[in-house]
Design a protein around this motif. Structure first.
Motif, PDB file in Angstrom:
ATOM      1  N   PRO A 274       0.820  -1.226   0.000  1.00 22.15           N
ATOM      2  CA  PRO A 274       0.000   0.000   0.000  1.00 22.15           C
ATOM      3  C   PRO A 274       0.850   1.270   0.000  1.00 22.15           C
ATOM      4  O   PRO A 274       0.782   2.085   0.912  1.00 22.15           O
ATOM      5  CB  PRO A 274      -0.808  -0.138   1.295  1.00 22.15           C
ATOM      6  CG  PRO A 274       0.091  -0.925   2.197  1.00 22.15           C
ATOM      7  CD  PRO A 274       0.831  -1.887   1.310  1.00 22.15           C
ATOM      8  N   THR A 275       1.695   1.438  -1.035  1.00 24.88           N
ATOM      9  CA  THR A 275       2.523   2.653  -1.125  1.00 24.88           C
ATOM     10  C   THR A 275       2.419   3.218  -2.534  1.00 24.88           C
ATOM     11  O   THR A 275       2.410   2.475  -3.516  1.00 24.88           O
ATOM     12  CB  THR A 275       4.001   2.346  -0.810  1.00 24.88           C
ATOM     13  OG1 THR A 275       4.496   1.382  -1.746  1.00 24.88           O
ATOM     14  CG2 THR A 275       4.165   1.788   0.606  1.00 24.88           C
ATOM     15  N   ASP A 276       2.386   4.523  -2.612  1.00 27.09           N
ATOM     16  CA  ASP A 276       2.318   5.183  -3.921  1.00 27.09           C
ATOM     17  C   ASP A 276       3.609   4.986  -4.718  1.00 27.09           C
ATOM     18  O   ASP A 276       3.605   5.071  -5.949  1.00 27.09           O
ATOM     19  CB  ASP A 276       2.061   6.685  -3.733  1.00 27.09           C
ATOM     20  CG  ASP A 276       0.656   6.960  -3.223  1.00 27.09           C
ATOM     21  OD1 ASP A 276      -0.185   6.035  -3.274  1.00 27.09           O
ATOM     22  OD2 ASP A 276       0.406   8.088  -2.754  1.00 27.09           O
TER      23      ASP A 276
ATOM     24  N   TYR B  13       7.393  -0.021 -10.066  1.00 28.79           N
ATOM     25  CA  TYR B  13       6.857  -1.044 -10.976  1.00 28.79           C
ATOM     26  C   TYR B  13       7.382  -0.867 -12.407  1.00 28.79           C
ATOM     27  O   TYR B  13       7.928  -1.811 -12.994  1.00 28.79           O
ATOM     28  CB  TYR B  13       5.328  -0.996 -10.919  1.00 28.79           C
ATOM     29  CG  TYR B  13       4.598  -2.024 -11.755  1.00 28.79           C
ATOM     30  CD1 TYR B  13       5.142  -3.284 -12.026  1.00 28.79           C
ATOM     31  CD2 TYR B  13       3.323  -1.743 -12.270  1.00 28.79           C
ATOM     32  CE1 TYR B  13       4.461  -4.220 -12.784  1.00 28.79           C
ATOM     33  CE2 TYR B  13       2.631  -2.680 -13.026  1.00 28.79           C
ATOM     34  CZ  TYR B  13       3.203  -3.910 -13.285  1.00 28.79           C
ATOM     35  OH  TYR B  13       2.518  -4.843 -14.040  1.00 28.79           O
ATOM     36  N   PRO B  14       7.304   0.331 -12.998  1.00 26.20           N
ATOM     37  CA  PRO B  14       7.889   0.505 -14.337  1.00 26.20           C
ATOM     38  C   PRO B  14       9.401   0.275 -14.364  1.00 26.20           C
ATOM     39  O   PRO B  14       9.923  -0.344 -15.301  1.00 26.20           O
ATOM     40  CB  PRO B  14       7.545   1.951 -14.699  1.00 26.20           C
ATOM     41  CG  PRO B  14       6.346   2.274 -13.877  1.00 26.20           C
ATOM     42  CD  PRO B  14       6.552   1.545 -12.587  1.00 26.20           C
TER      43      PRO B  14
ATOM     44  N   LEU C  91       7.671  12.096  -7.482  1.00 26.17           N
ATOM     45  CA  LEU C  91       6.519  11.194  -7.494  1.00 26.17           C
ATOM     46  C   LEU C  91       5.208  11.968  -7.583  1.00 26.17           C
ATOM     47  O   LEU C  91       4.286  11.573  -8.311  1.00 26.17           O
ATOM     48  CB  LEU C  91       6.532  10.320  -6.234  1.00 26.17           C
ATOM     49  CG  LEU C  91       5.413   9.284  -6.112  1.00 26.17           C
ATOM     50  CD1 LEU C  91       5.473   8.294  -7.275  1.00 26.17           C
ATOM     51  CD2 LEU C  91       5.510   8.541  -4.776  1.00 26.17           C
ATOM     52  N   TYR C  92       5.124  13.079  -6.876  1.00 26.39           N
ATOM     53  CA  TYR C  92       3.896  13.871  -6.874  1.00 26.39           C
ATOM     54  C   TYR C  92       4.062  15.192  -7.644  1.00 26.39           C
ATOM     55  O   TYR C  92       3.206  15.573  -8.435  1.00 26.39           O
ATOM     56  CB  TYR C  92       3.465  14.187  -5.433  1.00 26.39           C
ATOM     57  CG  TYR C  92       3.281  12.953  -4.581  1.00 26.39           C
ATOM     58  CD1 TYR C  92       2.224  12.082  -4.809  1.00 26.39           C
ATOM     59  CD2 TYR C  92       4.180  12.644  -3.559  1.00 26.39           C
ATOM     60  CE1 TYR C  92       2.056  10.944  -4.039  1.00 26.39           C
ATOM     61  CE2 TYR C  92       4.018  11.525  -2.781  1.00 26.39           C
ATOM     62  CZ  TYR C  92       2.962  10.669  -3.023  1.00 26.39           C
ATOM     63  OH  TYR C  92       2.808   9.548  -2.260  1.00 26.39           O
TER      64      TYR C  92
END
Length: 556
Positions: free
Chosen positions: A304-306, A312-313, A425-426
């Protein structure tokens, strides 16, 4: 795990030809023997059951030692290998009953004889009674010894590992540090690179080969790789082993090119042993991940982490580049069947279809992975379905590039800076740069290859809206050996970059008029049969692929 057990793994891996044959005489010299004859000196001649001949004083008496070596496929003794033609029994009898003379040693024929059977394996329990009976009958005076893998491990540890392999303090310090931190979080494995550099520096750049120094160097490299591989298996993480063998292969090949030894048979034989180990390590690494990666989101870490939307990529692109390199590597050394190529294409298609992050490039250096995947799939596509899959791979890449730009105003990070990516990330970080891009230019070229005009126009619109600077990198070939440097480091100052490339309005005009003015390099690596190493160098150092990697369709 004790050091002895790791050295045992190395000893067990030695092949009789080119490996055990070379290193065993050095072991004997370290043990105080005077070596008179080696397998290399008698190659092509009948050896009469004695591969190595040496003398040594035993209790003050000069004694002739006759060593019979068995390794690799013959290292374990069974009933079959005992009695087969040129097997152990026949070889030992030939050794016992054939006289040996050497004019350099006066009165040698009167020296007492001692026979030693050397093998880096074990004797099968079923063969042991026959073996013991034969030895008792043929050597009743007790002038026979068997050196199996356990004995050899002890001798290697005492006389070679301490005195020859990793003998200098800095190498030994680095090696112990590497093993302690092998599976540590955030380990970049820089110490492995430093350790390999030290070993290669010992041999210098002279054109004339010193076989002993060569053997020591390659034996050291093999031992380092084997031990890190063994510990990697122990901790359930093969990444250190993969990084280690990649580093060894690239730096050793750079040394071979620098010293112009790519045509030296002895060097190539040693080097191929390293390649064989790379194939083994990659095979284990790839097969372990393939067991899950073909399932839906097989490379996704369900936490459960952004941050997983970034990891992943990255994980997908790293694995795809490793997988396709492994395909290029093995097709160069084995006769890969048409069916196997079909299986490999299906595996690639399944991975990409089940892991949508395979089409989400976050770094400009992901252009390397995109091109090697494209090249392999394009090369071995056999039907329209394969071409459709390749088209989907490219189309989804374009769509994801545009989605990310529209959402975050970010193209892939141009320097391959993963830390800047993590900070963005954001919100885009100040260290994140995407005002220029080589990847986007690669994508336009691939769209033209597959003739996808709608997506060419779609991406062109967004690129011009963002005013991103499209670029192409060219290697500078004047003044230095660009091929050698390719295997030594990431190329930056050695690349000239064409900037501010303007896209034609239509894909048709692009196909007919786009030109990269580039003269292909005549690679010594390719001539020697190691073209796949260039793929390894580009993916390892993240040096942008040269303009003609996909062919010369747009090069003149």
């Amino acid at each position: 795990m004790k050091r002895q057990e790791i050295i045992k793994q190395y000893v067990e891996s030695l092949k009789e030809d080119n490996e055990l044959d070379y290193i065993f005489p050095i072991l004997l010299e370290r043990m105080g023997y005077r070596v008179l004859s080696t397998p290399r000196q008698s190659k092509g001649q009948s050896q009469y059951g004695r591969d190595v001949i040496a003398i040594k004083k035993i209790k003050g008496v000069s004694t002739l030692f006759l060593f019979e070596l068995k390794g690799f496929g013959s290292k374990d003794i069974t009933d079959r290998t005992l009695n087969e033609k040129d097997g152990l029994i026949e070889s030992l009898r030939a050794s016992k009953y054939t006289p040996y003379e050497d004019v350099s040693v006066p009165n040698l024929c009167n020296f007492p004889r001692y026979y030693v059977f050397v093998h880096n394996g074990l004797i099968d329990a079923n063969a042991l009674p026959t073996f013991n009976g034969f030895i008792k009958t043929e050597f009743p005076n007790g002038n026979f010894e068997e050196w199996d893998v356990s004995v050899l491990t002890t001798y290697f540890s005492e006389y070679l590992f301490d005195e020859t392999l990793l003998a200098d303090d800095e190498s030994y310090r680095l090696f112990k540090k590497i093993l302690v931190l092998l599976d540590g979080e955030g380990n970049t494995f820089k110490d492995i690179s430093s350790l390999i550099d030290i070993q290669l520096s010992k041999i210098g750049t002279t054109k004339k080969e010193n076989k002993r120094i060569l053997l020591n160097m390659f034996a050291t490299l093999r031992l380092i790789a084997h031990m890190i591989h063994f510990y990697s298996i122990e901790c359930g993480n093969l990444l250190p082993a993969k990084y280690c063998i990649d580093t060894i292969i690239l730096k050793t090949w750079a040394w071979i090119l620098r010293t112009k030894k790519e045509k030296k048979t002895i060097i190539i034989n040693y080097f191929n042993c390293l390649i064989g180990l790379q194939i083994q390590i990659y095979g284990e690494y790839i097969n372990k991940i393939l067991s899950v990666v073909q399932f839906p989101k097989g490379l996704f870490c369900f936490e459960p982490t952004d941050s997983e939307y970034m990891f992943y990529p990255l994980r997908c692109y790293d694995f795809l580049s490793d997988l396709v390199y492994f395909y290029f590597l093995t097709e160069s050394f084995y006769n890969v069947s048409k069916q196997e190529h079909r299986n490999r294409i299906e595996i690639l298609k399944n991975i990409i279809e089940n892991n949508n992050a395979c089409t989400m490039p976050l770094l400009d250096t992901h252009s390397i992975t995109i091109q090697i995947v494209f090249l392999y799939m394009y090369k071995y596509a056999k039907n329209q379905e394969d071409m459709n899959s390749l088209g989907k791979y490219l189309i989804y890449t374009v769509i994801n590039l545009i989605k990310r730009y529209e959402k975050q105003k970010m193209w892939p990070e141009m320097y391959g800076n993963r830390m800047a990516l993590a900070k963005s990330l954001y919100v885009k970080d100040d260290d994140y740069h995407c005002e220029s891009s080589l990847l986007l230019m690669v994508v336009f070229e691939l769209l033209s290859y597959l003739n996808l005009p709608e997506f060419y126009s779609f991406l062109k619109q967004k690129v011009e809206e963002s005013e991103v600077n499209l670029q192409v990198a060219y290697p500078i070939t004047n003044g230095f050996d660009i091929e050698q440097l390719l295997f030594e480091k990431r190329l930056n100052n050695e690349l000239a970059v064409q900037t501010n490339i303007k896209l034609p309005e239509t894909i048709e005009y692009f196909q007919n008029n786009y030109v990269k003015k580039y003269k292909s390099i005549e690679y010594r690596s390719d001539k020697a049969g190691y073209y796949f190493l260039r793929v390894l160098a580009h993916k390892y150092y993240e040096t942008d692929l040269f303009p003609d990697f996909l062919g010369r369709a747009y090069c003149k």
